[in-house]
Design a protein around this motif. Sequence first.
Motif, PDB file in Angstrom:
ATOM      1  N   ARG A 315       1.137  -1.006   0.078  1.00 40.07           N
ATOM      2  CA  ARG A 315      -0.112   0.256  -0.154  1.00 40.07           C
ATOM      3  C   ARG A 315       0.874   1.261  -0.096  1.00 40.07           C
ATOM      4  O   ARG A 315       1.944   1.187   0.833  1.00 40.07           O
ATOM      5  CB  ARG A 315      -0.911   0.096   1.237  1.00 40.07           C
ATOM      6  N   LEU A 316       0.476   2.101  -0.862  1.00 38.77           N
ATOM      7  CA  LEU A 316       1.273   3.284  -1.015  1.00 38.77           C
ATOM      8  C   LEU A 316       1.295   4.522   0.004  1.00 38.77           C
ATOM      9  O   LEU A 316      -0.254   4.685   0.426  1.00 38.77           O
ATOM     10  CB  LEU A 316       1.035   4.040  -2.292  1.00 38.77           C
ATOM     11  N   TYR A 317       2.050   5.037   0.778  1.00 40.23           N
ATOM     12  CA  TYR A 317       2.006   5.978   1.875  1.00 40.23           C
ATOM     13  C   TYR A 317       2.904   6.989   1.498  1.00 40.23           C
ATOM     14  O   TYR A 317       3.033   8.213   2.314  1.00 40.23           O
ATOM     15  CB  TYR A 317       2.285   5.161   3.055  1.00 40.23           C
ATOM     16  N   GLY A 318       3.657   7.119   0.553  1.00 41.99           N
ATOM     17  CA  GLY A 318       4.581   8.298   0.065  1.00 41.99           C
ATOM     18  C   GLY A 318       5.073   8.254  -1.059  1.00 41.99           C
ATOM     19  O   GLY A 318       5.256   7.435  -1.482  1.00 41.99           O
ATOM     20  N   ILE A 319       5.655   9.469  -1.442  1.00 40.30           N
ATOM     21  CA  ILE A 319       6.146   9.733  -2.682  1.00 40.30           C
ATOM     22  C   ILE A 319       7.181  10.668  -2.846  1.00 40.30           C
ATOM     23  O   ILE A 319       6.904  11.691  -2.233  1.00 40.30           O
ATOM     24  CB  ILE A 319       4.987  10.165  -3.983  1.00 40.30           C
ATOM     25  N   THR A 320       8.296  10.629  -3.697  1.00 38.68           N
ATOM     26  CA  THR A 320       9.302  11.511  -3.728  1.00 38.68           C
ATOM     27  C   THR A 320       9.489  11.666  -5.102  1.00 38.68           C
ATOM     28  O   THR A 320       9.732  10.843  -5.842  1.00 38.68           O
ATOM     29  CB  THR A 320      10.422  11.226  -2.996  1.00 38.68           C
ATOM     30  N   PHE A 321       9.791  12.973  -5.451  1.00 37.52           N
ATOM     31  CA  PHE A 321      10.193  13.393  -6.836  1.00 37.52           C
ATOM     32  C   PHE A 321      11.706  13.835  -7.087  1.00 37.52           C
ATOM     33  O   PHE A 321      12.118  14.795  -6.264  1.00 37.52           O
ATOM     34  CB  PHE A 321       9.210  14.522  -7.276  1.00 37.52           C
ATOM     35  N   VAL A 322      12.394  13.154  -7.777  1.00 40.26           N
ATOM     36  CA  VAL A 322      13.586  13.434  -8.348  1.00 40.26           C
ATOM     37  C   VAL A 322      13.856  14.261  -9.645  1.00 40.26           C
ATOM     38  O   VAL A 322      13.615  13.593 -10.653  1.00 40.26           O
ATOM     39  CB  VAL A 322      14.749  12.380  -8.140  1.00 40.26           C
ATOM     40  N   ASP A 323      13.705  15.702  -9.296  1.00 38.12           N
ATOM     41  CA  ASP A 323      13.541  16.146 -10.761  1.00 38.12           C
ATOM     42  C   ASP A 323      15.270  16.428 -11.063  1.00 38.12           C
ATOM     43  O   ASP A 323      16.184  17.336 -10.708  1.00 38.12           O
ATOM     44  CB  ASP A 323      13.206  17.788 -10.408  1.00 38.12           C
ATOM     45  N   ASN A 324      15.401  15.496 -12.369  1.00 39.42           N
ATOM     46  CA  ASN A 324      16.744  15.514 -12.769  1.00 39.42           C
ATOM     47  C   ASN A 324      16.984  16.590 -13.865  1.00 39.42           C
ATOM     48  O   ASN A 324      18.227  16.963 -14.162  1.00 39.42           O
ATOM     49  CB  ASN A 324      16.842  14.297 -13.767  1.00 39.42           C
ATOM     50  N   GLN A 325      16.076  17.452 -14.224  1.00 36.08           N
ATOM     51  CA  GLN A 325      16.505  18.559 -15.143  1.00 36.08           C
ATOM     52  C   GLN A 325      16.799  19.560 -14.321  1.00 36.08           C
ATOM     53  O   GLN A 325      17.949  20.409 -14.631  1.00 36.08           O
ATOM     54  CB  GLN A 325      14.979  18.781 -15.806  1.00 36.08           C
ATOM     55  N   ASN A 326      16.407  19.896 -13.058  1.00 31.75           N
ATOM     56  CA  ASN A 326      16.580  20.760 -12.263  1.00 31.75           C
ATOM     57  C   ASN A 326      17.757  20.498 -11.206  1.00 31.75           C
ATOM     58  O   ASN A 326      18.041  21.234 -10.202  1.00 31.75           O
ATOM     59  CB  ASN A 326      15.669  21.699 -11.577  1.00 31.75           C
ATOM     60  N   LYS A 327      17.825  19.078 -10.953  1.00 37.31           N
ATOM     61  CA  LYS A 327      18.837  18.613 -10.179  1.00 37.31           C
ATOM     62  C   LYS A 327      18.224  18.792  -8.571  1.00 37.31           C
ATOM     63  O   LYS A 327      19.158  19.278  -7.689  1.00 37.31           O
ATOM     64  CB  LYS A 327      20.218  19.110 -10.116  1.00 37.31           C
ATOM     65  N   VAL A 328      17.105  18.610  -8.428  1.00 41.76           N
ATOM     66  CA  VAL A 328      16.533  18.721  -7.044  1.00 41.76           C
ATOM     67  C   VAL A 328      15.500  17.943  -6.601  1.00 41.76           C
ATOM     68  O   VAL A 328      14.771  17.112  -7.460  1.00 41.76           O
ATOM     69  CB  VAL A 328      15.934  20.295  -7.012  1.00 41.76           C
ATOM     70  N   VAL A 329      15.443  17.521  -5.227  1.00 41.74           N
ATOM     71  CA  VAL A 329      14.508  16.548  -4.698  1.00 41.74           C
ATOM     72  C   VAL A 329      13.370  16.899  -3.948  1.00 41.74           C
ATOM     73  O   VAL A 329      13.663  17.760  -2.849  1.00 41.74           O
ATOM     74  CB  VAL A 329      15.297  15.218  -3.898  1.00 41.74           C
ATOM     75  N   PHE A 330      12.298  16.851  -3.820  1.00 42.88           N
ATOM     76  CA  PHE A 330      10.878  16.889  -3.092  1.00 42.88           C
ATOM     77  C   PHE A 330      10.219  15.798  -2.726  1.00 42.88           C
ATOM     78  O   PHE A 330      10.032  14.918  -3.466  1.00 42.88           O
ATOM     79  CB  PHE A 330      10.210  18.081  -3.770  1.00 42.88           C
ATOM     80  N   ASN A 331       9.908  15.782  -1.267  1.00 42.52           N
ATOM     81  CA  ASN A 331       8.585  14.974  -1.171  1.00 42.52           C
ATOM     82  C   ASN A 331       7.446  15.567  -1.550  1.00 42.52           C
ATOM     83  O   ASN A 331       7.364  16.788  -1.721  1.00 42.52           O
ATOM     84  CB  ASN A 331       8.606  14.585   0.435  1.00 42.52           C
ATOM     85  N   GLY A 332       6.499  14.533  -1.819  1.00 44.88           N
ATOM     86  CA  GLY A 332       5.268  15.204  -2.542  1.00 44.88           C
ATOM     87  C   GLY A 332       4.656  16.338  -1.669  1.00 44.88           C
ATOM     88  O   GLY A 332       4.523  17.044  -2.139  1.00 44.88           O
ATOM     89  N   SER A 333       4.548  15.978  -0.322  1.00 45.73           N
ATOM     90  CA  SER A 333       3.778  16.996   0.513  1.00 45.73           C
ATOM     91  C   SER A 333       4.484  18.324   0.428  1.00 45.73           C
ATOM     92  O   SER A 333       3.879  19.348   0.700  1.00 45.73           O
ATOM     93  CB  SER A 333       3.812  16.551   1.709  1.00 45.73           C
ATOM     94  N   ASP A 334       6.061  18.305   0.082  1.00 48.72           N
ATOM     95  CA  ASP A 334       6.671  19.581   0.203  1.00 48.72           C
ATOM     96  C   ASP A 334       6.325  20.517  -1.008  1.00 48.72           C
ATOM     97  O   ASP A 334       6.222  21.777  -0.772  1.00 48.72           O
ATOM     98  CB  ASP A 334       8.215  19.217   0.181  1.00 48.72           C
ATOM     99  N   LEU A 335       5.646  19.738  -2.080  1.00 50.25           N
ATOM    100  CA  LEU A 335       5.043  20.740  -3.178  1.00 50.25           C
ATOM    101  C   LEU A 335       3.935  21.445  -2.758  1.00 50.25           C
ATOM    102  O   LEU A 335       3.308  22.181  -3.629  1.00 50.25           O
ATOM    103  CB  LEU A 335       5.291  20.025  -4.322  1.00 50.25           C
ATOM    104  N   GLY A 336       3.216  20.816  -1.837  1.00 55.22           N
ATOM    105  CA  GLY A 336       1.768  21.376  -1.591  1.00 55.22           C
ATOM    106  C   GLY A 336       0.845  20.124  -1.010  1.00 55.22           C
ATOM    107  O   GLY A 336       1.294  18.867  -1.459  1.00 55.22           O
ATOM    108  N   LYS A 337      -0.255  20.415  -0.470  1.00 61.41           N
ATOM    109  CA  LYS A 337      -1.288  19.313   0.069  1.00 61.41           C
ATOM    110  C   LYS A 337      -1.620  18.273  -0.950  1.00 61.41           C
ATOM    111  O   LYS A 337      -1.900  17.317  -0.931  1.00 61.41           O
ATOM    112  CB  LYS A 337      -2.309  19.684   0.669  1.00 61.41           C
ATOM    113  N   GLY A 338      -1.958  18.911  -2.183  1.00 66.15           N
ATOM    114  CA  GLY A 338      -2.274  18.182  -3.383  1.00 66.15           C
ATOM    115  C   GLY A 338      -1.407  17.385  -4.107  1.00 66.15           C
ATOM    116  O   GLY A 338      -1.722  16.806  -5.267  1.00 66.15           O
ATOM    117  N   TYR A 339       0.047  17.314  -3.616  1.00 64.89           N
ATOM    118  CA  TYR A 339       0.849  16.508  -3.890  1.00 64.89           C
ATOM    119  C   TYR A 339       1.425  15.390  -3.396  1.00 64.89           C
ATOM    120  O   TYR A 339       2.285  14.734  -3.752  1.00 64.89           O
ATOM    121  CB  TYR A 339       2.065  17.147  -4.685  1.00 64.89           C
TER     122      TYR A 339
END
Length: 424
Positions: A315-339
Amino acid sequence: MVAKITIPKSIEAALNYNEKKVQKGTAQCLFAGNYLNDANKMNFYQKLDGFQTNNRLNKMATTKTLHVSLNFDPTEKLSESKLVEIAGVYMEKIGFGEQPFLVYKHEDAGHPHIHIVSTTIQNDGSRINTHNIGRNQSEKARKEIEQAFGLVRAERQQQILKPGIKPVEAEKAIYGTSETKRSISNVVGAVFSQYRFSSLPEFNAALKQFNIVADRGKEEGRIYKNRGLIYRILDAQGNKVGVPIKASSIGCKPILDNLEKRFTINEPVKESLKHKTKNTVDDCLKTSPASMTKLVAALRQKQIYTVLRQNAEGRLYGITFVDNQNKVVFNGSDLGKGYSAVALQSRLGSGEKDVSATHEKKSGDTSNSNRDKIQQKQFDKSNDLPVKNEGLLETLMSAKEQFENVPNSLMQKKRKKKRRNHNL
């Protein structure tokens, strides 16, 4: 067109590099210039002998090999015959037109490119001077070829020559410490210096796409207690393989203390890049992907690597985005509640939403009533009480004998003393 020239120590090394690519199916030998046979009719040793025939004529020269890569813009779709023609013109313009040379088309990068292998020793035994050949002969040839063939100019495509980070091949690394350490050091050093992350899980998310993980070990272990850190290679299934490498032995010193300093430095930089990653995710969501799998695939096309965190039940409980274009990493919730993972599943409108919601209730954020039920079940299970058709109070008041917690000394029956007849 971008031309890059190297001078390998031996002709065998340059030839081996390209022939191994051919064996893997990621390259093909298109043309053999100034050879007696065609490229497809020769084996490795016949190709090698074509160079060594010249090299034997000069025993004094220390460098006898020329290795060139001609890189074209990703938008350019060049036929094999056109690539061979360009290679021939280039070799002629840099003074190697009469030399034996091999042309290889490589297909292991995001842009079309060819490799050319040749020898600097001529038929009379003299050596072609390669001093400043890149700045002088090659640069002039490159500009003339761009104009003659209508190619994208090198100034507009220098981005493609920036060294990328190649994923570690676990099969190679597990066989020896040297290969493991070199592979890990290359990846960790690049991610450590180029990417913006603000926690160890985010750092690991960036490393994972290159088959590497930073491992603190078990909490009760010596490494964890001493704030140590080791790096391991991951296989295709995500299992740790090969020899662990200490963080302190890697050149950039990616130890825990230095990582934590980097977390603090990266935080404000990440904030300035947040809108770029967010906009990319929004663009993918606008295509209305039908599932999380489809969203991950769409993000991959936009150079965003996605790490999905799941429990043992899948069961999925978390998501992380690794933006290789801009070389930055964000947890989904760091982008906003809707992410966050749950919010994204809701926006996707798939059946995954209900599964995620169920997991959130079971994973720790339970209500008081649910927590009481769980505690009651644990109590009942630990004491083996029958709760199917009777309440807890009735069970405790039942006449069933329970000796589990009674000391053995109290469970022994008292023996009756026989009265002695003193009148006898």
